[in-house]
Write a protein that holds these residues in place. Structure first.
Motif, PDB file in Angstrom:
ATOM      1  N   SER A  16       0.827  -1.207   0.000  1.00 49.28           N
ATOM      2  CA  SER A  16       0.000   0.000   0.000  1.00 49.28           C
ATOM      3  C   SER A  16       0.863   1.260   0.000  1.00 49.28           C
ATOM      4  O   SER A  16       0.343   2.363  -0.115  1.00 49.28           O
ATOM      5  N   LEU A  51      -9.402  -2.002  -6.579  1.00 52.65           N
ATOM      6  CA  LEU A  51     -10.024  -0.910  -5.823  1.00 52.65           C
ATOM      7  C   LEU A  51     -10.064   0.368  -6.668  1.00 52.65           C
ATOM      8  O   LEU A  51     -11.042   1.110  -6.623  1.00 52.65           O
ATOM      9  N   ARG A  54     -12.851   0.082  -9.191  1.00 50.12           N
ATOM     10  CA  ARG A  54     -14.172   0.240  -8.570  1.00 50.12           C
ATOM     11  C   ARG A  54     -14.515   1.676  -8.234  1.00 50.12           C
ATOM     12  O   ARG A  54     -15.664   1.957  -7.885  1.00 50.12           O
ATOM     13  N   GLU A  55     -13.532   2.554  -8.217  1.00 57.72           N
ATOM     14  CA  GLU A  55     -13.769   3.935  -7.791  1.00 57.72           C
ATOM     15  C   GLU A  55     -14.847   4.599  -8.637  1.00 57.72           C
ATOM     16  O   GLU A  55     -14.919   4.388  -9.849  1.00 57.72           O
TER      17      GLU A  55
ATOM     18  N   PHE B  37      -9.277   7.852  -5.976  1.00 54.30           N
ATOM     19  CA  PHE B  37      -8.475   6.988  -5.095  1.00 54.30           C
ATOM     20  C   PHE B  37      -7.548   7.825  -4.209  1.00 54.30           C
ATOM     21  O   PHE B  37      -7.466   7.624  -2.999  1.00 54.30           O
ATOM     22  N   ARG B  40      -9.297   9.808  -1.395  1.00 48.42           N
ATOM     23  CA  ARG B  40      -9.607   9.034  -0.191  1.00 48.42           C
ATOM     24  C   ARG B  40      -8.523   9.177   0.865  1.00 48.42           C
ATOM     25  O   ARG B  40      -8.769   8.996   2.046  1.00 48.42           O
ATOM     26  N   LEU B 129     -13.905  -8.964  -4.098  1.00 45.82           N
ATOM     27  CA  LEU B 129     -14.132  -7.739  -3.317  1.00 45.82           C
ATOM     28  C   LEU B 129     -15.606  -7.588  -2.975  1.00 45.82           C
ATOM     29  O   LEU B 129     -15.956  -7.136  -1.884  1.00 45.82           O
ATOM     30  N   LEU B 137     -14.264  -4.440   4.263  1.00 46.85           N
ATOM     31  CA  LEU B 137     -13.945  -3.536   3.159  1.00 46.85           C
ATOM     32  C   LEU B 137     -13.443  -2.187   3.690  1.00 46.85           C
ATOM     33  O   LEU B 137     -12.468  -1.631   3.177  1.00 46.85           O
ATOM     34  N   GLN B 141      -9.944  -0.611   2.775  1.00 47.82           N
ATOM     35  CA  GLN B 141      -9.870   0.681   2.078  1.00 47.82           C
ATOM     36  C   GLN B 141      -9.061   1.672   2.874  1.00 47.82           C
ATOM     37  O   GLN B 141      -8.263   2.409   2.318  1.00 47.82           O
ATOM     38  N   LYS B 142      -9.263   1.687   4.175  1.00 48.90           N
ATOM     39  CA  LYS B 142      -8.493   2.603   5.011  1.00 48.90           C
ATOM     40  C   LYS B 142      -7.006   2.284   4.892  1.00 48.90           C
ATOM     41  O   LYS B 142      -6.194   3.181   4.734  1.00 48.90           O
ATOM     42  N   PHE B 145      -6.080   3.240   1.161  1.00 45.08           N
ATOM     43  CA  PHE B 145      -6.292   4.594   0.659  1.00 45.08           C
ATOM     44  C   PHE B 145      -5.777   5.664   1.589  1.00 45.08           C
ATOM     45  O   PHE B 145      -5.659   6.792   1.220  1.00 45.08           O
TER      46      PHE B 145
END
Lengths: 217, 184
Positions: A16, A51, A54-55, B37, B40, B129, B137, B141-142, B145
């Motif tokens: 990430s 991800l 999907r945004e 993205f 976020r 997903l 989720l 995501q946290k 993102f």
């Protein structure tokens, strides 16, 4: 498959982009040497891609596209990347290490016991070094106030927590004392990333600690 | 919409003949998504747009190093956008290596039969997903993102660190198990 993979959370933080440079380099080298961890990171990258896909789109003005296109005239499409040839004597270095190994860097004998190359990464929160230990030799007993990340790159070593060979990853938490000894065979080479200056605990420790904290050794 | 194969075709066309129309199509699809993205992560619209522009320019520059057998277009673009974001966060520091080693260089021992999986992995992850619980989720995501370590996420969600770790582990574990089942 290595007996000591990097923890899954660390692979996640690596994928990430949350890891600072030092620990990120340690994980990159582990991932280069360990097919299972590599697979895990590839999955996490695919998760990142999914991800993004999907945004819900955040609008971008057509003028921005036009401005971006105008810049392309000055940006050549580069030829396909090739892995750089490994420097003689450094054949053990996995590709992600290459950008950090400057030609003027070389082994330096420390305390007559082991060899070190100090790598120069941005930021000062981590000390990043390559260490080389002759078979049967040990590092002075030490402990770490912060985290320590170790990746074995050649040979192997053993300490109280187990035996580590090429590709193995170790996270040293906090106050644990340990005294790694290089296994028989080839010299052991490892990348060590230490969060804060290490504290030597052996009989010489208190004389040497001021030197360690000043970054001299 | 742009399928994974179409996106990969466009990148290859850029590599083959610096095709500007292909770039425009990729930009229209990915730039607004990358912008969302990045936002976020708490970035303002302008900075997020800058990251997405710079990421797409990097896609153009590095198009010849894209290898569809190693990663899907979205996966590859994710690694570029992630690195661009880090670059811009550390504007004054030495920029990091934007080429992601994993998605650029073939590991020697990985043979063709494994690389076929790259595109499948992405497609399957996209399906999976949808099967995650809302809690799982949110945590993922946290983590992705917001560029946060687990300790920071735990503080934000007012959850014990152990709970965050176990939720991430659970969610990733479900994904991994499902993917491994496909691979065997």
């Amino acid at each position: 498959m290595s007996r000591h993979p990097a923890p899954e959370e660390l692979l996640f933080d690596y994928a990430s982009g949350a890891l600072p440079d030092g620990p990120a380099l340690a994980v990159a080298l582990h991932v280069a040497l360990d097919p299972d961890s590599r697979r895990a990171v590839e999955r996490l990258h695919a998760l990142g891609g999914a991800l993004i896909e999907r945004e819900i789109e955040a609008p971008i003005d057509d003028a921005v596209l036009a401005r971006t296109m105008a810049r392309l005239d000055d940006v050549p499409v580069e030829p396909r990347a090739v892995t750089a040839a490994r420097r003689p004597g450094f054949e053990w270095a996995p590709p992600p290490l290459a950008p950090h190994l400057r030609p003027d860097m070389n082994w330096r004998r420390i305390l007559g016991k082991f060899d070190e190359i100090r790598l120069d990464l941005p930021g000062d929160a981590y000390r990043v070094s390559l260490l080389r230990l002759e078979p049967g030799r040990g590092l002075p007993e030490h402990k770490h106030p912060g985290y320590e990340y170790t990746v074995c790159l050649q040979g192997g070593y053993t300490d109280a927590t187990g035996s580590y060979s090429v590709g193995d990853f170790a996270v040293g938490p906090g106050e644990q004392r340990h005294e790694p000894i290089a296994d028989p065979g080839e010299p052991c080479i490892a990348l060590i990333v230490v969060e804060k200056p290490i504290v030597l605990t052996g009989p010489w420790g208190r004389w040497l600690n001021p030197l360690v904290s000043r970054g001299i050794i | 919409m742009l399928s994974a194969d179409e996106a990969a075709d466009l990148i290859e066309v850029i590599a083959a003949r610096q095709d500007r129309a292909a770039f425009a199509s990729l930009f229209r699809h990915f730039a607004p998504r990358i912008k969302a993205f990045i936002m976020r992560g708490g970035a303002d619209a302008e900075s997020a747009q800058e990251v997405s522009q710079e990421a797409l320019i990097m896609v153009w520059r590095k198009a010849a190093s894209f290898d569809r057998s190693r990663a899907s277009a979205a996966t590859w673009i994710y690694t570029i956008a992630r690195n661009k974001r880090i670059d811009l966060l550390r504007r004054n520091a030495r920029p990091i290596d934007t080429e992601d080693w994993l998605t650029v260089f073939a590991p020697e021992e990985e043979t063709a039969d494994k690389s076929i999986l790259a595109g499948q992995t992405y497609t399957r992850v996209k399906e999976l997903l949808g099967g995650l619980s809302a809690d799982q989720l949110v945590v993922i995501q946290k983590a992705f993102f917001e560029d946060k370590t687990h300790t920071v996420i735990a503080e934000e969600l007012s959850l014990p660190l152990g709970t965050v770790k176990s939720r991430i582990r659970l969610a990733l574990g479900r994904l991994r198990e499902a993917l491994e089942k496909d691979e065997t």
